[in-house]
Motif scaffolding. Structure first.
Motif, mmCIF file in Angstrom:
data_model
loop_
_atom_site.group_PDB
_atom_site.id
_atom_site.type_symbol
_atom_site.label_atom_id
_atom_site.label_comp_id
_atom_site.label_asym_id
_atom_site.label_seq_id
_atom_site.Cartn_x
_atom_site.Cartn_y
_atom_site.Cartn_z
ATOM 1 N N PRO A 1 96.060 58.025 -65.931
ATOM 2 C CA PRO A 1 96.172 57.506 -67.307
ATOM 3 C C PRO A 1 97.534 56.879 -67.548
ATOM 4 N N THR A 2 97.561 55.851 -68.369
ATOM 5 C CA THR A 2 98.803 55.167 -68.704
ATOM 6 C C THR A 2 98.897 55.017 -70.205
ATOM 7 N N TYR A 3 100.089 55.232 -70.735
ATOM 8 C CA TYR A 3 100.273 55.206 -72.181
ATOM 9 C C TYR A 3 101.376 54.258 -72.626
ATOM 10 N N ASP A 4 102.196 53.801 -71.727
ATOM 11 C CA ASP A 4 103.344 52.989 -72.136
ATOM 12 C C ASP A 4 103.416 51.745 -71.264
ATOM 13 N N ALA A 5 104.537 51.040 -71.385
ATOM 14 C CA ALA A 5 104.683 49.769 -70.682
ATOM 15 C C ALA A 5 105.100 49.935 -69.229
ATOM 16 N N ARG A 6 105.363 51.168 -68.811
ATOM 17 C CA ARG A 6 105.750 51.378 -67.423
ATOM 18 C C ARG A 6 104.572 51.138 -66.477
ATOM 19 N N LEU A 7 104.906 50.681 -65.297
ATOM 20 C CA LEU A 7 103.901 50.369 -64.298
ATOM 21 C C LEU A 7 103.696 51.588 -63.407
ATOM 22 N N LYS A 8 102.436 52.000 -63.266
ATOM 23 C CA LYS A 8 102.124 53.091 -62.353
ATOM 24 C C LYS A 8 102.102 52.551 -60.923
ATOM 25 N N ARG A 9 102.640 53.343 -60.006
ATOM 26 C CA ARG A 9 102.655 52.950 -58.594
ATOM 27 C C ARG A 9 102.035 54.065 -57.768
ATOM 28 N N GLU A 10 101.075 53.687 -56.942
ATOM 29 C CA GLU A 10 100.427 54.645 -56.053
ATOM 30 C C GLU A 10 100.697 54.228 -54.606
ATOM 31 N N ASP A 11 101.249 55.132 -53.816
ATOM 32 C CA ASP A 11 101.503 54.819 -52.409
ATOM 33 C C ASP A 11 100.773 55.752 -51.457
ATOM 34 N N LYS A 12 100.069 56.761 -52.005
ATOM 35 C CA LYS A 12 99.333 57.696 -51.159
ATOM 36 C C LYS A 12 97.929 57.878 -51.722
ATOM 37 N N PRO A 13 96.921 57.363 -51.038
ATOM 38 C CA PRO A 13 95.548 57.507 -51.523
ATOM 39 C C PRO A 13 95.030 58.929 -51.310
ATOM 40 N N LEU A 14 93.878 59.203 -51.897
ATOM 41 C CA LEU A 14 93.217 60.494 -51.696
ATOM 42 C C LEU A 14 92.401 60.504 -50.407
ATOM 43 N N PHE A 15 92.105 59.336 -49.882
ATOM 44 C CA PHE A 15 91.360 59.220 -48.627
ATOM 45 C C PHE A 15 91.777 57.938 -47.936
ATOM 46 N N SER A 16 91.959 58.023 -46.638
ATOM 47 C CA SER A 16 92.279 56.833 -45.851
ATOM 48 C C SER A 16 91.800 57.064 -44.427
ATOM 49 N N SER A 17 91.039 56.109 -43.906
ATOM 50 C CA SER A 17 90.547 56.242 -42.535
ATOM 51 C C SER A 17 90.295 54.875 -41.931
ATOM 52 N N GLY A 18 90.692 54.736 -40.677
ATOM 53 C CA GLY A 18 90.404 53.545 -39.902
ATOM 54 C C GLY A 18 89.375 53.796 -38.827
ATOM 55 N N ARG A 19 88.641 54.913 -38.927
ATOM 56 C CA ARG A 19 87.676 55.294 -37.902
ATOM 57 C C ARG A 19 86.251 54.873 -38.233
ATOM 58 N N LEU A 20 86.062 54.251 -39.356
ATOM 59 C CA LEU A 20 84.715 53.845 -39.750
ATOM 60 C C LEU A 20 84.316 52.530 -39.103
ATOM 61 N N HIS A 21 85.230 51.562 -39.121
ATOM 62 C CA HIS A 21 84.900 50.211 -38.652
ATOM 63 C C HIS A 21 85.814 49.812 -37.505
ATOM 64 N N LYS A 22 85.317 48.879 -36.698
ATOM 65 C CA LYS A 22 86.074 48.368 -35.559
ATOM 66 C C LYS A 22 86.817 47.084 -35.880
ATOM 67 N N ALA A 23 86.535 46.491 -37.035
ATOM 68 C CA ALA A 23 87.175 45.240 -37.423
ATOM 69 C C ALA A 23 87.439 45.282 -38.932
ATOM 70 N N ARG A 24 87.975 44.204 -39.457
ATOM 71 C CA ARG A 24 88.384 44.161 -40.854
ATOM 72 C C ARG A 24 87.197 44.432 -41.785
ATOM 73 N N VAL A 25 87.473 45.113 -42.873
ATOM 74 C CA VAL A 25 86.443 45.501 -43.840
ATOM 75 C C VAL A 25 86.371 44.424 -44.914
ATOM 76 N N HIS A 26 85.194 43.829 -45.106
ATOM 77 C CA HIS A 26 85.061 42.687 -46.007
ATOM 78 C C HIS A 26 84.479 43.051 -47.369
ATOM 79 N N SER A 27 83.724 44.130 -47.474
ATOM 80 C CA SER A 27 83.167 44.502 -48.776
ATOM 81 C C SER A 27 83.030 46.007 -48.846
#
Length: 607
Positions: A305-331
């Motif tokens: 949630p955001t309430y003011d003019a400050r910009l929220k920054r996220e650098d750590k997702p809740l999930f990240s994996s490169g084991r699903l696909h062998k090439a770039r993910v398009h959709s």
């Protein structure tokens, strides 16, 4: 069938048919090519987006906050006016065409001066003008979000002009997605490794009061009109700007008119994308957004949630994996509205021998369409989390096993796209996903140069088959069982091979240990016999009989079995580039080369 008859929605059923067409694999799709619109023979259409709302959509927006009698009447007028509108984009123009109504197209032409703002951003051949429909909360006006290079333009249909212009990305924008229940939120992905989330209820220029509400009273004497945090030991707000996910100073400005960036999903080594981000999708019910990109990874991020003019920054997702696909993910899309996602990738360049060196021969493997489940969703959103919703979302944090290389997923189904003789890593299917509460999910796609649309029911995707047991190992186990006069099958034979009291050995070590115990051979004798056997075999026999213990068993993924809709074109240069389905499933629109738009309309078949 006449135009008037086509305006009656059949809900996907045909008269005299027991099942809807999308459930009957043997049936032909009841769509008929009803119209072909050609505007400009020199410009190719790059994107297509039909009007995304129906009369019931207002009840779902913002949890029904705008569903009043006055707004309902205004909403009905909007639907009557734009229900068959289809937006398409080319290099320098965006058009709003009408599939059924006899109306003149709305043309939105980029002024040459607008192109100058993108002069510092080199555009690739693959870059395109992305488009999407959105809306402000307190003003029911359809808005068309348009990206050109790294700039976002917001076009108001009632005001008939650009009502917002936003900047912030350091690279060309690759996609735009809009929140399904809060259409004032939209996300843009970019080649600068980031994803930016915007809110149309805010303004690009922040006010003096917004700045004062952010800066602590102890810093009033050092007040600089920019709502950024300070970086110690400096006591003043940072001037770092958009490259670091912060606000730009007023003398530079983030843009004009409506729209404000509220969150940046950071890229880079921390845990963000390591290359261009190509797609995103908001979760329909939870404060989550999924992204995929050039680095083959899929990431799921929280939206705090955001309430003011400050910009929220996220650098750590809740999930990240490169084991699903062998090439770039398009959709990427949320398949079931909860924890199942659908992603598709480009063709992958693979080594013929996985253990080959740098210059080993390679081949191109077709792209894949994967349905998979995120196993960690219920861990982050347990039962009853809504009781303290804002506090819960604010404190969401994953651990390193979530945001570095997570294995918290389960592949449900994998299908391969067609393997054609001239397949390259650049021949990628352009895919769109259709989902409705009263309709099973459909997938539509075209390949560059196609003259027909492929579509299929996502519920018909075959379950993933378990990998086959390597035949060479299976034969060796049979030999072990026969040598021990064992009739218990492979399972007992494998148990008898465990000769090290619980110490796990590789299959190759188990075979050697068995020969050592049964035949009384020493290690040197065993190795000498193996070398002699390899020398006696031919090269081809050796390749067939040798067990490559480190190589994954080859799994043949099934192809995509569905229906096709042809354009019936006689001009070989008129081909398809993209396609999609309208919100109610009555209309399929496909854009292509030479400024051509094809419209298929749902037909009711009489018995």
């Amino acid at each position: 069938m006449s135009e008037g008859e086509g305006s009656e929605y059949s809900g996907g059923y045909s008269a005299g048919r027991e099942l809807p067409w999308y459930k009957d694999r043997a049936a032909s799709p009841p769509f008929k090519l009803s119209r072909r619109i050609s505007l400009n023979s020199s410009a190719d259409f790059q994107a297509v987006c039909p009007f995304p709302w129906d009369p019931e959509s207002l009840k779902k927006f913002w949890f029904g906050a705008m569903h009043t009698d006055d707004n309902s009447r205004a909403w009905r007028n909007i639907i009557t006016e734009y229900w068959d509108a289809v937006a398409v984009s080319s290099d320098h123009n965006v058009y709003i065409l009408f599939a059924h109504q006899n109306k003149a197209p709305i043309s939105i032409k980029f002024h040459p001066k607008l192109d100058e703002t993108n002069a510092h951003v080199p555009l690739l051949k693959a870059d395109k003008n992305c488009i999407a429909w959105a809306m402000q909360k307190n003003f029911l006006e359809p808005l068309l979000i348009i990206s050109r290079g790294s700039i976002v333009y917001i076009y108001g249909l009632f005001r008939q002009g650009v009502v917002g212009q936003l900047r912030g990305h350091g690279g060309a924008i690759t996609s735009i997605s809009v929140h399904p229940s809060s259409p004032n939120w939209f996300a843009t992905t970019s080649r600068d490794f980031t994803t930016r989330i915007y809110d149309l209820n805010g303004n690009a220029q922040y006010t003096k009061y917004e700045v004062e509400a952010v800066i602590p009273p102890t810093m009033k004497k050092h007040t600089i009109p920019i709502p950024n945090p300070n970086w110690p030991p400096n006591q003043r707000p940072s001037f770092a700007g958009a490259a670091h996910g912060l606000r730009l100073p007023p003398n530079e400005g983030e843009g004009t008119g409506i729209g404000r960036c509220i969150c940046v999903l950071m890229g880079g080594k921390s845990s963000g994308h390591q290359a261009a981000v190509l797609c995103s999708a908001f979760h329909p019910a939870l404060p989550l957004i999924a992204t995929g990109g050039m680095d083959r990874t899929v990431k799921i991020w929280p939206i705090r949630p955001t309430y003011d003019a400050r910009l929220k920054r996220e650098d750590k997702p809740l999930f990240s994996s490169g084991r699903l696909h062998k090439a770039r993910v398009h959709s990427i899309s949320w398949l079931d509205g909860h924890d199942v996602l659908l992603t598709h990738s480009a063709p992958a360049i693979m080594r013929v021998d996985p253990n080959g060196g740098k210059n080993a021969p390679c081949f191109t493997e077709p792209g894949e369409l994967i349905a998979w489940r995120w196993l960690g969703l219920d861990r982050f959103f347990p039962v009853g989390w809504e009781a303290h919703k804002e506090e819960h979302v604010k404190n969401l944090r994953g651990c390193s096993s979530d945001y570095q290389e997570s294995t918290s997923f389960k592949i449900i189904s994998i299908h391969s796209f067609e393997d054609v003789p001239d397949l390259t890593q650049y021949k990628v299917a352009n895919l769109s996903f259709y989902r409705n509460e009263t309709h099973e999910p459909l997938v539509l796609f075209v390949h560059p140069g196609d003259t027909s649309i492929s579509l299929f029911n996502a519920c018909h995707m075959a379950p993933r088959q378990p990998p086959p047991f390597p035949s060479a190992i299976k034969e060796k186990l049979r030999e072990v069982g026969r040598s021990n006069h064992d009739d218990g099958g492979l399972s007992d034979a494998a148990q008898k091979m465990d000769l090290n009291q619980g110490v796990e050995l590789t299959p190759e070590e188990q075979l050697r240990e068995h020969r050592r115990q049964v035949d009384g051979l020493q290690q040197d004798d065993i190795e000498q016999e193996e070398e002699e056997e390899l020398e006696e075999d031919s090269d081809q026999d050796r390749r067939n009989n040798r067990i490559n213990w480190g190589q994954r068993p080859k799994i043949v993924t099934p192809g995509i079995d569905g229906w096709t809709l042809s354009t019936n074109e006689t001009d070989a240069e008129r081909t398809l580039t993209c396609c999609t389905m309208s919100v109610d499933g009555r209309l399929i629109a496909a854009a292509g080369t030479k400024g051509t738009l094809w419209i298929w309309k749902l037909q009711v078949q009489e018995t």
